[in-house]
Design a protein around this motif. Structure first.
Motif, PDB file in Angstrom:
ATOM      1  N   MET A  44       0.840  -1.201   0.000  1.00 36.24           N
ATOM      2  CA  MET A  44       0.000   0.000   0.000  1.00 36.24           C
ATOM      3  C   MET A  44       0.877   1.254   0.000  1.00 36.24           C
ATOM      4  SD  MET A  44      -3.220  -0.484   0.027  1.00 36.24           S
ATOM      5  CE  MET A  44      -3.940  -2.069  -0.383  1.00 36.24           C
ATOM      6  N   PRO A  45       0.373   2.353  -0.547  1.00 33.39           N
ATOM      7  CA  PRO A  45       1.129   3.613  -0.461  1.00 33.39           C
ATOM      8  C   PRO A  45       1.023   4.218   0.934  1.00 33.39           C
ATOM      9  CG  PRO A  45      -0.906   3.940  -1.680  1.00 33.39           C
ATOM     10  CD  PRO A  45      -0.841   2.480  -1.357  1.00 33.39           C
ATOM     11  N   ILE A  46       1.884   3.783   1.839  1.00 31.52           N
ATOM     12  CA  ILE A  46       1.853   4.286   3.217  1.00 31.52           C
ATOM     13  C   ILE A  46       2.425   5.704   3.247  1.00 31.52           C
ATOM     14  CG2 ILE A  46       2.539   3.774   5.597  1.00 31.52           C
ATOM     15  CD1 ILE A  46       0.965   1.498   4.318  1.00 31.52           C
ATOM     16  N   SER A  47       3.338   6.007   2.306  1.00 34.34           N
ATOM     17  CA  SER A  47       3.821   7.384   2.165  1.00 34.34           C
ATOM     18  C   SER A  47       3.528   7.815   0.736  1.00 34.34           C
ATOM     19  CB  SER A  47       5.317   7.452   2.471  1.00 34.34           C
ATOM     20  OG  SER A  47       6.019   6.537   1.666  1.00 34.34           O
ATOM     21  N   GLY A  48       3.727   9.094   0.437  1.00 35.05           N
ATOM     22  CA  GLY A  48       3.456   9.576  -0.920  1.00 35.05           C
ATOM     23  C   GLY A  48       2.100  10.245  -1.015  1.00 35.05           C
ATOM     24  N   PRO A  49       1.709  10.629  -2.258  1.00 30.40           N
ATOM     25  CA  PRO A  49       0.543  11.496  -2.430  1.00 30.40           C
ATOM     26  C   PRO A  49      -0.800  10.896  -2.024  1.00 30.40           C
ATOM     27  CG  PRO A  49       1.397  10.766  -4.545  1.00 30.40           C
ATOM     28  CD  PRO A  49       2.393  10.358  -3.516  1.00 30.40           C
ATOM     29  N   VAL A  50      -0.961   9.581  -2.055  1.00 30.76           N
ATOM     30  CA  VAL A  50      -2.265   9.014  -1.695  1.00 30.76           C
ATOM     31  C   VAL A  50      -2.169   8.208  -0.401  1.00 30.76           C
ATOM     32  CG1 VAL A  50      -3.398   9.027  -3.938  1.00 30.76           C
ATOM     33  CG2 VAL A  50      -1.856   7.172  -3.371  1.00 30.76           C
ATOM     34  N   SER A  51      -1.284   8.640   0.510  1.00 21.75           N
ATOM     35  CA  SER A  51      -1.073   7.876   1.736  1.00 21.75           C
ATOM     36  C   SER A  51      -2.326   7.838   2.611  1.00 21.75           C
ATOM     37  CB  SER A  51       0.105   8.444   2.518  1.00 21.75           C
ATOM     38  OG  SER A  51      -0.143   9.777   2.852  1.00 21.75           O
ATOM     39  N   ALA A  76      20.401   1.103   1.352  1.00 22.50           N
ATOM     40  CA  ALA A  76      19.993   1.865   2.541  1.00 22.50           C
ATOM     41  C   ALA A  76      18.482   1.953   2.615  1.00 22.50           C
ATOM     42  CB  ALA A  76      20.606   3.264   2.511  1.00 22.50           C
ATOM     43  N   GLN A  77      17.835   2.151   1.454  1.00 23.88           N
ATOM     44  CA  GLN A  77      16.374   2.257   1.459  1.00 23.88           C
ATOM     45  C   GLN A  77      15.735   0.956   1.911  1.00 23.88           C
ATOM     46  OE1 GLN A  77      14.382   4.259  -1.665  1.00 23.88           O
ATOM     47  NE2 GLN A  77      16.187   5.294  -2.364  1.00 23.88           N
ATOM     48  N   GLU A  78      16.398  -0.178   1.636  1.00 22.40           N
ATOM     49  CA  GLU A  78      15.848  -1.461   2.070  1.00 22.40           C
ATOM     50  C   GLU A  78      16.103  -1.733   3.545  1.00 22.40           C
ATOM     51  OE1 GLU A  78      13.685  -3.520   0.762  1.00 22.40           O
ATOM     52  OE2 GLU A  78      13.626  -2.034  -0.814  1.00 22.40           O
ATOM     53  N   TRP A  79      17.338  -1.435   4.018  1.00 23.74           N
ATOM     54  CA  TRP A  79      17.615  -1.687   5.445  1.00 23.74           C
ATOM     55  C   TRP A  79      16.641  -0.904   6.296  1.00 23.74           C
ATOM     56  CZ3 TRP A  79      23.105   0.704   4.934  1.00 23.74           C
ATOM     57  CH2 TRP A  79      23.880  -0.068   4.067  1.00 23.74           C
ATOM     58  N   LEU A  80      16.342   0.323   5.831  1.00 19.35           N
ATOM     59  CA  LEU A  80      15.553   1.213   6.674  1.00 19.35           C
ATOM     60  C   LEU A  80      14.087   0.825   6.707  1.00 19.35           C
ATOM     61  CD1 LEU A  80      17.268   4.549   5.664  1.00 19.35           C
ATOM     62  CD2 LEU A  80      17.562   3.279   7.749  1.00 19.35           C
ATOM     63  N   ARG A  81      13.699  -0.193   5.934  1.00 22.72           N
ATOM     64  CA  ARG A  81      12.294  -0.595   5.958  1.00 22.72           C
ATOM     65  C   ARG A  81      11.843  -1.053   7.345  1.00 22.72           C
ATOM     66  NH1 ARG A  81       9.000  -0.871   1.522  1.00 22.72           N
ATOM     67  NH2 ARG A  81      10.083  -0.510  -0.426  1.00 22.72           N
ATOM     68  N   VAL A  82      12.778  -1.504   8.183  1.00 21.60           N
ATOM     69  CA  VAL A  82      12.391  -1.916   9.537  1.00 21.60           C
ATOM     70  C   VAL A  82      11.846  -0.736  10.344  1.00 21.60           C
ATOM     71  CG1 VAL A  82      13.908  -3.903   9.758  1.00 21.60           C
ATOM     72  CG2 VAL A  82      14.788  -1.628  10.293  1.00 21.60           C
ATOM     73  N   LEU A  83      12.188   0.476   9.932  1.00 20.69           N
ATOM     74  CA  LEU A  83      11.725   1.653  10.684  1.00 20.69           C
ATOM     75  C   LEU A  83      10.310   2.059  10.303  1.00 20.69           C
ATOM     76  CD1 LEU A  83      14.972   3.755  10.306  1.00 20.69           C
ATOM     77  CD2 LEU A  83      14.222   2.535  12.329  1.00 20.69           C
ATOM     78  N   LYS A  84       9.688   1.298   9.378  1.00 18.52           N
ATOM     79  CA  LYS A  84       8.312   1.581   8.947  1.00 18.52           C
ATOM     80  C   LYS A  84       8.137   3.030   8.482  1.00 18.52           C
ATOM     81  CE  LYS A  84       6.379  -2.421   9.959  1.00 18.52           C
ATOM     82  NZ  LYS A  84       6.348  -3.070  11.236  1.00 18.52           N
ATOM     83  N   ARG A 123      10.975   5.684   7.800  1.00 24.24           N
ATOM     84  CA  ARG A 123      12.033   5.259   6.908  1.00 24.24           C
ATOM     85  C   ARG A 123      12.641   6.413   6.120  1.00 24.24           C
ATOM     86  NH1 ARG A 123       9.073   2.946   3.605  1.00 24.24           N
ATOM     87  NH2 ARG A 123       9.635   3.706   1.569  1.00 24.24           N
ATOM     88  N   LEU A 124      11.765   7.196   5.464  1.00 22.46           N
ATOM     89  CA  LEU A 124      12.268   8.231   4.564  1.00 22.46           C
ATOM     90  C   LEU A 124      12.898   9.379   5.337  1.00 22.46           C
ATOM     91  CD1 LEU A 124       9.395   8.132   1.947  1.00 22.46           C
ATOM     92  CD2 LEU A 124      11.679   7.180   1.755  1.00 22.46           C
ATOM     93  N   VAL A 125      12.419   9.609   6.564  1.00 21.40           N
ATOM     94  CA  VAL A 125      13.016  10.659   7.395  1.00 21.40           C
ATOM     95  C   VAL A 125      14.451  10.278   7.725  1.00 21.40           C
ATOM     96  CG1 VAL A 125      12.821  11.901   9.567  1.00 21.40           C
ATOM     97  CG2 VAL A 125      10.757  11.151   8.390  1.00 21.40           C
ATOM     98  N   VAL A 126      14.632   9.033   8.173  1.00 27.22           N
ATOM     99  CA  VAL A 126      15.957   8.587   8.568  1.00 27.22           C
ATOM    100  C   VAL A 126      16.886   8.520   7.356  1.00 27.22           C
ATOM    101  CG1 VAL A 126      17.249   6.683   9.607  1.00 27.22           C
ATOM    102  CG2 VAL A 126      15.037   7.341  10.524  1.00 27.22           C
ATOM    103  N   PHE A 127      16.316   8.152   6.201  1.00 30.87           N
ATOM    104  CA  PHE A 127      17.135   8.092   4.982  1.00 30.87           C
ATOM    105  C   PHE A 127      17.694   9.477   4.651  1.00 30.87           C
ATOM    106  CE2 PHE A 127      17.454   8.022   0.266  1.00 30.87           C
ATOM    107  CZ  PHE A 127      18.470   7.088   0.185  1.00 30.87           C
ATOM    108  N   LEU A 174      21.689  10.785   4.620  1.00 33.50           N
ATOM    109  CA  LEU A 174      22.344  11.504   3.528  1.00 33.50           C
ATOM    110  C   LEU A 174      23.008  12.773   4.061  1.00 33.50           C
ATOM    111  CD1 LEU A 174      19.879  11.271   0.514  1.00 33.50           C
ATOM    112  CD2 LEU A 174      21.958   9.971   0.921  1.00 33.50           C
ATOM    113  N   ILE A 175      22.316  13.481   4.980  1.00 34.17           N
ATOM    114  CA  ILE A 175      22.887  14.707   5.542  1.00 34.17           C
ATOM    115  C   ILE A 175      24.172  14.379   6.297  1.00 34.17           C
ATOM    116  CG2 ILE A 175      22.496  16.540   7.241  1.00 34.17           C
ATOM    117  CD1 ILE A 175      19.535  16.421   6.511  1.00 34.17           C
TER     118      ILE A 175
END
Lengths: 382, 329
Positions: free
Chosen positions: A35-42, B276-284, B287-291, B295-296
């Motif tokens: 599912m799109p948990i993030s992104g435009p249709v989250s 990195a994007q795959e390892w971080l999947r455990v953070l639910k 994920r994208l925040v930590v990614f 990078l920073i």
């Protein structure tokens, strides 16, 4: 020193991910959801995920399936077809899922249907209404109806319930969902003896529709069909009213959530949807009450569809008596039961698009000023 | 034997060893099929990022539309395979050629100018291509996308298919690394680097700066297109909305992360970026925040990327291990 530590950590993490994850234990049956948990249709994706999880919890509380526990593995696709492919591979090879609920939007689902068919994974999409989704084969199901059905329903509703003789359409030329609805509505409305007096298009992301709406106003149609998602519809509705178009506007399931995103300009408009949360129906009432109690929010149509998709999978597994793909698929195709979004069955020998009825919802004045609310208007069978 | 010949054999052996190691581990089940697919995805990212590094890292011209070149290659290859029945290999190469042609046409007017014009032009180009692909419905499938593109192979054994995918991408990856690293070390390559360092100085040395920028940009578009062709066969599905501006930025991130002007860096950057994007999947949900945070942090501690503009020479390492006593370059 710090740099060396960081490098070491990265290398270790890299190696760790390469090791195969432990497969589901023998007293579990794994199913997945993408599912799109993030992104435009989250907003849609998170509710659909929560609804699937709720269904799984309920099924397990009643003793599970085939004496085993159902386990739901969730992956986020960020509404990107590429991410959906990787997520699907992960669920199939690492988690050994037997069935998948997903994806949510049609491009994401289309990117994995071929692979699901090849690997004999039963795929039930709750909400991908694109007509070609179920072309991939007999392992592909959906719990919603498709776009051409929705267009036909709205055309029938416009002609019979609203006695419209002429209609105008404004649609998004870059969006397949919008284009598909435009085509099927036009075909059905014309076949029933009506005339489409104006068809105007725009591109995704446009904010100004004045030119198109002026042309439509000049054609003075009986109804205006706006097949798009709620965020664009709310913009079009406001501009249509100021362009002097006072006739009812019609929409499809993309209008779900419109009541929370528009004001008085959408009053007396109608849209087709998969279920009505305030319908007087035992299944709907039980589902809405349980969802509200668990997540403290009223479930939208996608939540209801994902909930139904999960139950369809569980029921078919029980009927098949095993997780053998052939038997499981045959049991899925034999589904004939009343779910939250209505009676679902699949006609024999066709693509697995459910035969079900659509609910027409009407927007009426709410309790507060400029805050419309949705009410059940009619049920239309094709 | 001449030094060059020995080096070539050493590199060939090293490449074959890496391939056999990964394919072997996959065959006996140590590397799951999913991770092999992920390595293949990383391979495509690396091919496109290497092509970007050639124009941005080595030539010093920022390009922001590589997703556009990639999509040209991807759609060309897919259409040749699906509608005209051309085998995959020529289709992928034709995809690269088509992309190179577009690169040449765009580079021709823009690269004569000095400054950041290329960044703006390529950015606009990427968006135009996306809109065109969306509207050429009869050919590209429009916004519904192009479905069921044939893959590299269909043996019926999923693991064998995954290994064949990996083999294809690995060979193209090796060719890309070889061509780009040889190009930058050749005489035209040295001129290209001199353009990055100082355009005016390079012109005053008598170099036709515009011509060398064109060469670099066309080769860059060629490899981006080849990456796209491989992408279409790996994912079996194309949608114009996938190749948006943010997708182009991914390749810039990989090239900068690894180090602009370093081939080794881009390879490492591509692997880190994908995994990195795959390892971080455990953070639910975080994920994208930590990614982003990761990078920073990387950029704070390695301002010039992981490798800077340094390279890791495989031949030098092998020569030291084998005691062939190669002298330092």
């Amino acid at each position: 020193m710090f740099k060396k530590g960081l490098i070491l950590a990265l290398v270790l993490a890299f190696v760790a991910t390469l090791l195969p994850a432990c497969a589901a234990s023998s007293n579990e049956i794994a199913i997945g959801t993408i599912m799109p948990i993030s992104g435009p249709v989250s907003a849609y994706g998170t509710q659909a995920r929560d609804a699937s999880q709720m269904a799984v919890d309920e099924i397990n509380a009643k003793g599970g399936v085939l004496g085993k526990k159902l386990v739901l593995y969730v992956e986020d696709d960020e509404n990107s077809p590429e991410k959906t492919v990787n997520a699907f591979n992960k669920l199939v090879t690492e988690k050994k899922i037997v069935a998948l609920v997903g994806g949510l939007t049609s491009p994401c689902t289309l990117s994995i249907v071929g692979e699901a068919q090849k690997r004999k994974i039963v795929l039930v999409t709750p909400s991908s209404t694109n007509d070609t989704v179920t072309d991939a084969g007999d392992y592909i199901f959906r719990s919603c109806y498709n776009d051409s059905f929705q267009g036909r329903v709205m055309a029938k509703f416009a002609g019979e319930n609203l006695s419209a003789k002429t209609a105008a359409i404004i649609f998004d030329n870059n969006n397949d969902y919008s284009k598909g609805l435009k085509d099927s509505f036009t075909a059905a409305f014309t076949a029933a003896g009506g005339t489409v007096v104006a068809t105007e298009s725009y591109a995704t992301g446009d904010k100004d529709f004045a030119a198109q709406l002026t042309k439509i106003a000049a054609a003075s149609p009986d109804v205006l069909f706006v097949p798009d998602y709620y965020n664009t519809v709310s913009l079009i509705a406001k501009q249509a009213r100021s362009a002097g178009i006072e006739v009812p506007m019609l929409g499809a399931d993309g209008w779900d959530e419109i009541a929370n995103n528009a004001g008085d300009e959408v009053l007396d408009c109608y849209y087709s949807n998969h279920y009505s949360p305030d319908a007087d129906d035992a299944e709907v009432k039980a589902f809405v009450a349980a969802f509200k109690a668990k997540y403290n929010v009223e479930p939208n149509a996608l939540a209801a569809l994902a909930y139904d998709a999960t139950y369809m999978i569980a029921d078919a597994l029980k009927a098949a008596g095993s997780t053998d793909p052939e038997k499981f698929k045959a049991a899925m195709a034999a589904t004939d039961k009343k779910f939250v979004t209505g009676q679902i069955s699949f006609a024999a020998g066709t693509k697995h698009d459910p035969v079900k009825s659509a609910v027409i919802l009407k927007l009426i004045a709410g309790d507060a000023a400029d805050k419309p609310k949705v009410t059940y208007d009619a049920t239309v069978n094709p | 034997m001449k030094k060059k010949g020995v080096d070539f054999l050493l590199l060939l052996a090293a490449g074959a060893a890496v391939f056999l190691l990964i394919a072997g581990l996959a065959w006996i089940g140590v590397i799951g099929e999913f991770y092999l697919q992920l390595i293949s995805t990383a391979g495509i990212y690396i091919i496109v990022s290497l092509s970007l590094n050639l124009i941005t890292g080595f030539t010093g011209q920022l390009a922001l539309g590589h997703a556009g070149f990639m999509s040209i290659g991807a759609y060309t290859a897919a259409i040749f395979v699906m509608r005209l029945g051309v085998p995959l290999l020529p289709s992928v190469l034709l995809g690269g050629a088509m992309s190179a042609l577009f690169g040449y046409l765009i580079g021709f007017p823009t690269l004569r100018l000095r400054g950041d014009y290329l960044a703006i032009t390529t950015l606009g180009f990427g968006e135009i291509i996306r809109v065109v692909l969306n509207n050429l419905e009869g050919i590209t499938g429009g916004s519904a996308g192009l479905k069921s593109i044939p893959g590299f192979s269909d043996t019926g054994d999923v693991m064998l298919d995954a290994i064949i995918k990996f083999a294809w991408i690995f060979v193209f990856f090796a060719v890309t690394v070889a061509v780009i690293s040889n190009l930058v070390r050749s005489s035209p390559g040295r001129t290209i680097v001199s353009v990055r360092e100082d355009e005016i100085a390079s012109t005053s040395m008598g170099n036709d700066v515009a011509r060398y920028k064109m060469l670099s940009f066309t080769v860059s578009a060629l490899f981006a297109g080849i990456g796209g062709g491989l992408y279409s066969a790996l994912f079996n599905y194309l949608n114009p909305s996938n190749f948006n501006f943010l997708y182009s930025v991914n390749f810039v991130v990989i090239a900068v992360l690894g180090g602009l002007g370093s081939i080794t860096g881009t390879v490492l950057g591509g692997l880190i970026f994908t995994f990195a994007q795959e390892w971080l999947r455990v953070l639910k949900d975080f994920r994208l925040v930590v990614f982003g945070l990761l990078l920073i942090l990387l950029m704070l501690f390695w301002q010039k990327g992981i490798m800077g503009s340094k390279e890791l020479s495989i031949t030098r390492i092998l020569r030291r291990i084998l005691g062939l006593g190669g002298k330092k370059e």
